[in-house]
Enzyme design. Sequence first.
Site, mmCIF file in Angstrom:
data_model
loop_
_atom_site.group_PDB
_atom_site.id
_atom_site.type_symbol
_atom_site.label_atom_id
_atom_site.label_comp_id
_atom_site.label_asym_id
_atom_site.label_seq_id
_atom_site.Cartn_x
_atom_site.Cartn_y
_atom_site.Cartn_z
ATOM 1 N N SER A 222 -59.857 15.979 -28.047
ATOM 2 C CA SER A 222 -58.410 16.160 -27.885
ATOM 3 C C SER A 222 -57.926 15.216 -26.799
ATOM 4 O O SER A 222 -58.548 15.055 -25.761
ATOM 5 C CB SER A 222 -58.072 17.624 -27.562
ATOM 6 O OG SER A 222 -58.857 18.106 -26.515
ATOM 7 N N GLY A 224 -54.511 15.099 -25.706
ATOM 8 C CA GLY A 224 -53.165 15.483 -25.276
ATOM 9 C C GLY A 224 -52.113 14.909 -26.193
ATOM 10 O O GLY A 224 -52.195 15.040 -27.416
ATOM 11 N N ALA A 225 -51.128 14.241 -25.600
ATOM 12 C CA ALA A 225 -50.020 13.689 -26.371
ATOM 13 C C ALA A 225 -50.460 12.550 -27.290
ATOM 14 O O ALA A 225 -49.734 12.166 -28.208
ATOM 15 C CB ALA A 225 -48.931 13.199 -25.425
ATOM 16 N N ASP A 226 -51.671 12.018 -27.072
ATOM 17 C CA ASP A 226 -52.199 10.949 -27.929
ATOM 18 C C ASP A 226 -52.856 11.492 -29.191
ATOM 19 O O ASP A 226 -53.468 10.730 -29.950
ATOM 20 C CB ASP A 226 -53.222 10.108 -27.156
ATOM 21 C CG ASP A 226 -52.534 9.044 -26.306
ATOM 22 O OD1 ASP A 226 -51.414 8.642 -26.677
ATOM 23 O OD2 ASP A 226 -53.112 8.638 -25.290
ATOM 24 N N GLY A 227 -52.805 12.836 -29.397
ATOM 25 C CA GLY A 227 -53.372 13.406 -30.605
ATOM 26 C C GLY A 227 -54.856 13.670 -30.463
ATOM 27 O O GLY A 227 -55.337 13.967 -29.365
ATOM 28 N N GLY A 253 -55.614 23.548 -27.584
ATOM 29 C CA GLY A 253 -57.001 23.266 -27.963
ATOM 30 C C GLY A 253 -57.600 24.408 -28.775
ATOM 31 O O GLY A 253 -58.366 24.175 -29.724
ATOM 32 N N ASP A 254 -57.244 25.643 -28.427
ATOM 33 C CA ASP A 254 -57.757 26.798 -29.176
ATOM 34 C C ASP A 254 -57.218 26.789 -30.603
ATOM 35 O O ASP A 254 -57.922 27.174 -31.544
ATOM 36 C CB ASP A 254 -57.356 28.098 -28.477
ATOM 37 C CG ASP A 254 -57.853 28.151 -27.038
ATOM 38 O OD1 ASP A 254 -58.896 27.530 -26.751
ATOM 39 O OD2 ASP A 254 -57.200 28.801 -26.204
#
Lengths: 325, 325
Positions: A222, A224-227, A253-254
């Site tokens: 993961s 974040g905002a970068d997918g 993330g969950d």
Amino acid sequence: MIVTVTPNPALDLTWHVDRILPGGTHRADTGVARAGGKGLNVARVAHAHGAPVRALATAGGPTGDEFAAELAASGVPHELIPVRGATRRSIALVDEHLGDTTIVNERGLNPGPEEWAALAEAVRRSLGDAPVRGRKPVLVLSGSLPPGAPDELLPGLIRLGRNVGATVIADTSGPALLAAADAGATVLKPNAAELAEATGIADPVAGACELLHRGASLVLLSRGADGMLAVTSEEIVRARLAEPLAGNPTGAGDAAVAACAVLLARGVKDPVALLRRATAWSAAAVLMPLAGEIHPSWPDLESAVMVDSPSLTALRRPSVERTPR
Amino acid sequence: MIVTVTPNPALDLTWHVDRILPGGTHRADTGVARAGGKGLNVARVAHAHGAPVRALATAGGPTGDEFAAELAASGVPHELIPVRGATRRSIALVDEHLGDTTIVNERGLNPGPEEWAALAEAVRRSLGDAPVRGRKPVLVLSGSLPPGAPDELLPGLIRLGRNVGATVIADTSGPALLAAADAGATVLKPNAAELAEATGIADPVAGACELLHRGASLVLLSRGADGMLAVTSEEIVRARLAEPLAGNPTGAGDAAVAACAVLLARGVKDPVALLRRATAWSAAAVLMPLAGEIHPSWPDLESAVMVDSPSLTALRRPSVERTPR
């Protein structure tokens, strides 16, 4: 059947205060209590989307009673392993004026060896209860361990799952992430910082390859905002939204793990399909105020997910322009 | 026998955090849970100093169970009236770096009419159980009421106490302070701000006289670092330490009430004796980290208490020089 394990569950308590003044005294309405922990967030999302689920966690003391009552009210099928130590608390003070949240997480108490053994036995039993029909059960191990938990706990549960033919997803960090790969977890879902910290390798693709080399089959990274990024021994696939969403990243993330577990439990193994759904559910979780829930608009988000196989150069370039506003 | 009533008890939860950052996430060891409320603080201090005590409070829900368990462990004799609503929580985050404490008090839930009636019945029964031997039982009513509590509750309990021959001490504020005086509470213990707010009279002696006129016999006025004032229809007495003490003022007023209750239960009625002990115990409470405890050096503090009958002019002069450092 998806079996989730939350080895360090918490009674999440949330209060809303008009404006928090450090050192001040505030009045508040009755706080909201919720059975919390990453494995439970996964179970809530999967259950809400029709997957057969059993959530396993420990519970003890008066906080454990409150935890059990809230979990029963949620409707998520579960089994709680009684432990002597009281279930930890996690407290959140929401500043209604500023909109930010101050959080205090208790570290948690380490169950005794016979209590951990009872948890392992519940995992074995739950995976055995799973309907067969040619579909493998999915075992999800999520979240922190209480301080002092045995190093062998997570690898032991992973091997137990693999031995009964389950697909195992582990969402952990630190040395436990390497141990999970060594024990043969099918899917690992670190974020970039966790991956770099555990492997000592700054490059995310090289770090993911280290986990594959140790024994994992798929690394979902993961960003974040970068997918997200899916790395297998055969391919590297990237998924992201055109515009990152603003919201509450707790539980994103969950939700990604839940997406993965739901599809794997249905027999879907294609990394691109897993990645696309994980990215959409993760984004849909950002739109919700509470962890363990995703926004019903997730199919639209999934349609908007852009998937490509980037060059390694593109991945290694820092992406300053994609910071969410 | 001292019977204390805590109409809005709380499960006090305290966490110690290295340094609190608003909006940040913090790790902490397991919080400490304590049965809290002003009447319970009075009962703890009186019990620790050998007085026969019964603490009455309501308790409900899982927080009520935890409240009951802690109170049982404390050894303070008590009776809890079961209520449907969960006992409120009061949370304290201690910043270990700055030394200050951020507090969030839940307002509390109002028990139903039959639950309040059960509390009144427990008061009646407890006062009846008090050994006679020529000594009047003491009824202490301390602390806030839950929102929505009937206006008649406190006056009703005061009249109930007076009807069975008890001495009644009320520590309350707002309109309830006037109602307590009207109902004939023997002793009232407001602080200067509470007295001015309730009576609408800025001058503390005139405000105290208003309470005496309404029906009280003794007004103990706590004045923080300026010590205390006892006002009866016959005299005005002032008590204070030469130097104000630095420390934790939470529970100082409750220790003053406990001192008063313990002496009154022994048949001591002299306002100067009551004032001296109340001032000493109040100061001894400031030296302790937790409310409901006083420092064992209180006899030395009592020896150091200076008592005089000040001129009204001296009392009305603002005392800027006595602000504690």
